[in-house]
Design a protein around this motif. Structure first.
Motif, mmCIF file in Angstrom:
data_model
loop_
_atom_site.group_PDB
_atom_site.id
_atom_site.type_symbol
_atom_site.label_atom_id
_atom_site.label_comp_id
_atom_site.label_asym_id
_atom_site.label_seq_id
_atom_site.Cartn_x
_atom_site.Cartn_y
_atom_site.Cartn_z
ATOM 1 N N PHE A 4 10.121 -30.716 53.655
ATOM 2 C CA PHE A 4 8.847 -30.216 54.155
ATOM 3 C C PHE A 4 8.352 -31.056 55.329
ATOM 4 O O PHE A 4 7.867 -30.516 56.330
ATOM 5 N N GLN A 5 8.467 -32.350 55.233
ATOM 6 C CA GLN A 5 8.002 -33.229 56.309
ATOM 7 C C GLN A 5 8.859 -33.098 57.563
ATOM 8 O O GLN A 5 8.353 -33.085 58.683
ATOM 9 N N GLU A 6 10.158 -32.969 57.377
ATOM 10 C CA GLU A 6 11.077 -32.893 58.524
ATOM 11 C C GLU A 6 10.945 -31.565 59.272
ATOM 12 O O GLU A 6 11.044 -31.508 60.486
ATOM 13 N N LYS A 7 10.796 -30.491 58.531
ATOM 14 C CA LYS A 7 10.629 -29.144 59.113
ATOM 15 C C LYS A 7 11.729 -28.792 60.118
ATOM 16 O O LYS A 7 11.466 -28.295 61.214
ATOM 17 N N LEU A 69 -2.331 -18.882 49.708
ATOM 18 C CA LEU A 69 -1.533 -18.592 48.511
ATOM 19 C C LEU A 69 -0.981 -19.840 47.832
ATOM 20 O O LEU A 69 -0.482 -19.755 46.704
ATOM 21 N N VAL A 70 -1.022 -20.988 48.508
ATOM 22 C CA VAL A 70 -0.348 -22.173 47.964
ATOM 23 C C VAL A 70 -1.329 -23.324 47.749
ATOM 24 O O VAL A 70 -2.317 -23.460 48.473
ATOM 25 N N ASN A 71 -1.011 -24.141 46.769
ATOM 26 C CA ASN A 71 -1.778 -25.354 46.488
ATOM 27 C C ASN A 71 -0.987 -26.611 46.798
ATOM 28 O O ASN A 71 -1.533 -27.707 46.774
ATOM 29 N N PHE A 72 0.310 -26.419 47.062
ATOM 30 C CA PHE A 72 1.201 -27.551 47.302
ATOM 31 C C PHE A 72 2.075 -27.258 48.524
ATOM 32 O O PHE A 72 2.228 -26.099 48.928
ATOM 33 N N PRO A 73 2.672 -28.284 49.120
ATOM 34 C CA PRO A 73 3.628 -28.047 50.209
ATOM 35 C C PRO A 73 4.750 -27.118 49.751
ATOM 36 O O PRO A 73 5.364 -27.333 48.702
ATOM 37 N N THR A 74 4.991 -26.064 50.541
ATOM 38 C CA THR A 74 5.921 -24.996 50.158
ATOM 39 C C THR A 74 6.711 -24.544 51.379
ATOM 40 O O THR A 74 6.173 -24.520 52.494
ATOM 41 N N ILE A 75 7.964 -24.166 51.168
ATOM 42 C CA ILE A 75 8.777 -23.579 52.241
ATOM 43 C C ILE A 75 9.274 -22.221 51.775
ATOM 44 O O ILE A 75 9.941 -22.106 50.749
ATOM 45 N N PHE A 76 8.942 -21.183 52.557
ATOM 46 C CA PHE A 76 9.402 -19.826 52.287
ATOM 47 C C PHE A 76 10.476 -19.424 53.298
ATOM 48 O O PHE A 76 10.427 -19.809 54.465
ATOM 49 N N ASP A 77 11.418 -18.609 52.855
ATOM 50 C CA ASP A 77 12.428 -18.014 53.734
ATOM 51 C C ASP A 77 12.262 -16.507 53.673
ATOM 52 O O ASP A 77 12.098 -15.924 52.596
ATOM 53 N N GLY A 78 12.291 -15.871 54.848
ATOM 54 C CA GLY A 78 12.119 -14.424 54.844
ATOM 55 C C GLY A 78 12.266 -13.800 56.215
ATOM 56 O O GLY A 78 12.868 -14.376 57.113
ATOM 57 N N ILE A 121 12.373 -19.165 48.167
ATOM 58 C CA ILE A 121 11.477 -20.318 48.242
ATOM 59 C C ILE A 121 12.340 -21.569 48.130
ATOM 60 O O ILE A 121 13.120 -21.725 47.184
ATOM 61 N N LEU A 122 12.233 -22.462 49.104
ATOM 62 C CA LEU A 122 13.139 -23.608 49.201
ATOM 63 C C LEU A 122 12.484 -24.918 48.772
ATOM 64 O O LEU A 122 13.183 -25.907 48.526
ATOM 65 N N TYR A 123 11.171 -24.876 48.678
ATOM 66 C CA TYR A 123 10.439 -26.119 48.382
ATOM 67 C C TYR A 123 9.090 -25.754 47.797
ATOM 68 O O TYR A 123 8.400 -24.864 48.299
#
Length: 299
Positions: A4-7, A69-78, A121-123
């Motif tokens: 998440f930090q690296e992005k 939609l999120v409360n935490f760091p999240t990574i979506f793919d789509g 969802i990756l993270y």
């Protein structure tokens, strides 16, 4: 490394095959005709990255709603998709991707809003890429759909039935993903397979162009409508094909197309017919993703 930090993730890619299949080991999803993207989102951050890891956040301001939609760091793919008459319209999302002026982007975000079709969802607080797909789907399914965020629907077993249905609807194709597959960034894996809904038609060659020291030439294709010859696009063909030598003997300066003429093209009388496989036609009637499949023999 914290994803998440690296992005800087590049998405996992798909192998391709022609025929659909049934399988208890796969999930089957619709292949949406859009632009692949990864979304990094938390209560404090919102970043959209393209398939090539370019920051495209400013192009799609309407998607910032996903942050709620999120409360935490999240990574979506789509996939970034624009729907017209309930069908994905690739030409519209392509136009959006080319906009650079803020005023135009804001206007189009209201008139032609983008929807993010999320299929992975990756993270979520921690890395999920080493978890099997069925686990990642369970995590993703807990996030609600909204006007701009829609989870990709998947079915089990019946890949052939789904493919037949998308053919009726003229959609792009389907995707088959192994239920226990891990997410391997920047890798084309046979664990994920795309099956495209391709068309095959006969078109005539009205000209060609070539570059020295390359094994291919570009054939300019057309079709006859009401006795007029209309340009529909170009396709790459190996020079080892026999039609290459035939075309070299057919030079003419005047374009046979009523709707196309460019310099530095060798034009010819449109009498050589060939089979072309393609995905669909654009609004300008041009072929998308054309592939040469051989020459039609004259009777």
């Amino acid at each position: 490394m914290n994803l998440f930090q690296e992005k800087n993730i590049k998405p996992m890619l798909l192998e391709e095959q022609k025929e659909p299949f049934n399988s208890d080991k796969h999930y089957f999803e619709i292949k949406y005709d859009g632009i692949r993207a990864l979304i990094y989102v938390s209560p404090k951050e919102f970043v959209i990255k393209s398939r090539n890891n370019k920051d495209i956040t400013k192009k799609y301001p309407e998607l910032k709603e996903i942050q709620k939609l999120v409360n935490f760091p999240t990574i979506f793919d789509g996939e970034l998709v624009i729907f017209k008459n309930n069908i994905p319209d690739f030409s519209e999302i392509l136009k959006r991707s080319h906009l650079t002026k803020e005023r135009e982007i804001l206007l189009q975000s209201k008139e032609n809003p983008v929807i993010f079709i999320c299929f992975d969802i990756l993270y979520q607080q921690k890395e999920l890429i080493n978890k099997p797909l069925f686990f990642r789907k369970e995590v993703l399914n807990k996030i609600p759909d909204t006007d701009v965020f829609i989870k990709s629907i998947y079915i089990e077993t019946q890949g052939i039935s789904l493919f037949n249905k998308i053919k009726e609807l003229y959609l792009e194709g389907i995707v088959a993903k192994e239920k226990d597959s891990l997410y391997v960034p920047n890798t084309r894996s046979h664990s994920w397979i795309k099956i495209k809904n391709l068309q095959t038609e006969v078109f005539y060659i009205g000209g060609y162009s070539e570059k020295e020291n390359t094994p291919f030439f570009s054939a300019y294709l057309g079709e006859f409508q009401n006795k007029e010859f209309l340009f529909v696009g170009k396709v790459s063909i190996p020079k080892k094909e026999k039609i290459y030598e035939k075309l070299k003997k057919e030079h003419k300066k005047q374009s046979p197309f009523i709707n196309f003429h460019e310099e530095n093209i060798y034009y010819c009388t449109p009498k050589i017919a060939c089979f072309i496989e393609y995905l669909e036609r654009s609004k300008k009637n041009h072929l998308r993703h054309p592939v040469y499949r051989g020459t039609k023999k004259n009777k």
